[in-house]
Write an enzyme that holds these catalytic residues in place. Sequence first.
Site, short mmCIF file in Angstrom:
data_model
loop_
_atom_site.label_atom_id
_atom_site.label_comp_id
_atom_site.label_asym_id
_atom_site.label_seq_id
_atom_site.Cartn_x
_atom_site.Cartn_y
_atom_site.Cartn_z
N LYS A 1 0.91 4.10 -2.89
CA LYS A 1 0.48 5.46 -2.60
C LYS A 1 1.58 6.50 -2.86
O LYS A 1 1.28 7.62 -3.29
CB LYS A 1 -0.01 5.55 -1.15
N TYR B 1 0.83 -1.21 0.00
CA TYR B 1 0.00 0.00 0.00
C TYR B 1 0.86 1.26 0.00
O TYR B 1 0.59 2.22 -0.73
CB TYR B 1 -0.90 -0.05 1.23
#
Length: 304
Positions: free
Chosen positions: A169, A165
């Site tokens: 991001k 993640y």
Amino acid sequence: MSGMLEGKVAVVTGAGGGIGRGIALAMAAAGAKVVVNDIGASLAGEGSGAGPAQQVADEIIKAGGQAVPNTDSVATRVSAHNIIETAVQSFGRIDIVVNNAGNLRDRVFHKMSEEEWTQVIDVHLNGTFFVSRAAANYYREQESGAFVHMTSTSGLIGNLGQANYSAAKLGIAALSKSIALDMQRYNVRSNCIAPFAWSRMTSSIPANTDEEKARVTKLQKMEANKIAPMAVYLGSDQAKEVTGQIFGVRANEIMLFSQPRPIRSVHMSTGWTPEAIAEIAAPAMRHHFMALERSPDAIDWDPI
């Protein structure tokens, strides 16, 4: 916000609930015609259906706005293209893309599987690229358009158990900057929001110890719909001079994030050896080194 997006057409991915739902509703209230995209699956990828997207579209229509649901995945080129085509076929154009769709496969790095890595990269980073790329040709032809991407302090600062993640991001932040540079000549803007809010993306945060319970209680006070005003602003003509930026929104607080720049340099006229780096350069820079820990923001508020 009423009227700020009058005449514009927006696509909001992951808009079946939480932050995406709030953005879709706010954009419709500001006058935009909205494609409500959501595959209707859980954060773990289980299930699918038109329910969430249809419900939000119905809510917009009931309030007097215009909206259509879409259940295509952002994670492939073809399905992402279909999302943008839904906007063009339904409303004749596309002006705003909000890349909000997301999933989670949290795992400490040394136990993370290839599948857990790929599934998160596919939705967050590849999905942002595919949807944005599908809109880019229309933006170029009409010489206008706005991208709003969701990044996270998990990527900007770091977080435990989220290598997939975090990488996605931070990649989105870099992608946004590149889009801003490449498409500025066509009056196309690209910005990021790092949201702090309670949603299903944060509902899995452990709450066993007193400290964890206090952290969750604090986070629950930050409503998902607090993110929407910034997304509406960035999609509007009022933000025509704003591009390549990263904003944080935490309850009633708005932050502008700094972007990586050198903070210290050391020069050696004769060139560096490993020993000289250890003896001279590293000590000169050591007090600038960031501690290897979660940021205070991450500890206090938990990023999403």
